[in-house]
Write a protein that holds these residues in place. Structure first.
Motif, PDB file in Angstrom:
ATOM      1  N   MET A 185      24.154  16.250  51.529  1.00 52.06           N
ATOM      2  CA  MET A 185      25.248  15.664  50.766  1.00 52.06           C
ATOM      3  C   MET A 185      26.241  14.945  51.676  1.00 52.06           C
ATOM      4  O   MET A 185      26.882  13.981  51.267  1.00 52.06           O
TER       5      MET A 185
ATOM      6  N   GLY B  91      22.390  11.964  49.694  1.00 54.54           N
ATOM      7  CA  GLY B  91      21.650  13.196  49.515  1.00 54.54           C
ATOM      8  C   GLY B  91      21.188  13.356  48.081  1.00 54.54           C
ATOM      9  O   GLY B  91      21.312  12.452  47.258  1.00 54.54           O
ATOM     10  N   LYS B  92      20.655  14.504  47.746  1.00 57.64           N
ATOM     11  CA  LYS B  92      20.161  14.874  46.427  1.00 57.64           C
ATOM     12  C   LYS B  92      19.203  13.847  45.841  1.00 57.64           C
ATOM     13  O   LYS B  92      18.027  13.873  46.136  1.00 57.64           O
ATOM     14  N   THR B  93      19.674  12.876  45.070  1.00 59.23           N
ATOM     15  CA  THR B  93      18.741  11.937  44.428  1.00 59.23           C
ATOM     16  C   THR B  93      18.434  10.742  45.320  1.00 59.23           C
ATOM     17  O   THR B  93      17.635   9.875  44.954  1.00 59.23           O
ATOM     18  N   SER B  94      19.068  10.653  46.479  1.00 57.40           N
ATOM     19  CA  SER B  94      18.801   9.610  47.476  1.00 57.40           C
ATOM     20  C   SER B  94      18.989   8.204  46.932  1.00 57.40           C
ATOM     21  O   SER B  94      18.215   7.292  47.232  1.00 57.40           O
TER      22      SER B  94
ATOM     23  N   HIS C 259      19.223   9.517  38.257  1.00 54.89           N
ATOM     24  CA  HIS C 259      18.641  10.709  37.663  1.00 54.89           C
ATOM     25  C   HIS C 259      17.453  10.368  36.789  1.00 54.89           C
ATOM     26  O   HIS C 259      17.532   9.507  35.928  1.00 54.89           O
TER      27      HIS C 259
END
Length: 144
Positions: free
Chosen positions: A23, A28-31, A35
Motif C-alpha cells: 500500500m 498496491g492491492k489492485t495495482s 475492482h
C-alpha cells in the motif's frame, strides 16, 4: 564528446512503475486495475474494435473503394502513336484533338513502345528515359 559520455536528455528516461508492492507504493492491492471486471484479470483484454458482441462499427459501415486522383488526370501515349501524327509540335491539345487522350486529362507521359522515325517537338509532355533517348536519336526536342 565520446560514446562513453553520452547520456539521454533530462526527463527522457523514467523508471518503470512497480505495481503490487504494498500500500505504501501507491500501486498496491489492485495495482491500478480497479475492482473486478474483465480488464482487471490477467489476459483479460479484447481485440481492437470489439464491442461486446454487438456488430462493430467497422463492419456496420459500407466498404468504400479507392481511386487515385493522379491516375484520373494522367494518361500514357506511345512513340508509335506519336509517329502516326502529322504535327511536329506535340502538346496535350494536339493529343486531345486526335483522340489519343480524353478531355479531362491534365498530364501525359510518353512511353517507349514502338519506334519513331521523324523529328518531333514535345511541349509540356514528359517522356520516360527510353522514350527521351529515342526522340533525341530521331533529332527531336523535348521542352517541358
Amino acid at each position: 564528446m565520446n560514446l562513453n559520455t553520452l547520456k539521454p536528455a533530462l526527463g527522457e528516461k523514467t523508471n518503470r512503475k512497480r505495481v503490487g508492492r504494498g500500500m505504501g507504493s501507491g500501486m498496491g492491492k489492485t495495482s491500478g486495475r480497479g475492482h473486478k471486471g474483465q480488464k482487471s484479470r490477467s489476459g483479460g483484454f479484447t481485440k481492437i474494435g470489439f464491442e461486446g458482441g454487438q456488430m462493430p462499427l467497422q463492419r456496420r459501415l459500407p466498404k468504400v473503394g479507392f481511386s487515385s486522383r493522379v491516375s484520373i488526370i494522367t494518361s500514357q501515349v506511345t512513340l508509335s502513336q506519336l509517329d502516326k501524327l502529322t504535327e511536329t509540335d506535340i502538346n496535350i491539345d494536339v493529343l486531345k484533338k486526335h483522340n489519343l487522350v480524353t478531355k479531362n486529362i491534365l498530364r501525359v507521359k510518353v512511353m517507349l513502345s514502338g519506334e519513331i522515325n521523324r523529328a518531333i517537338n514535345l511541349v509540356g509532355i514528359k517522356p520516360t528515359k527510353g522514350a527521351r533517348a529515342a526522340i533525341e536519336a530521331a533529332k527531336g526536342t523535348i521542352s517541358e
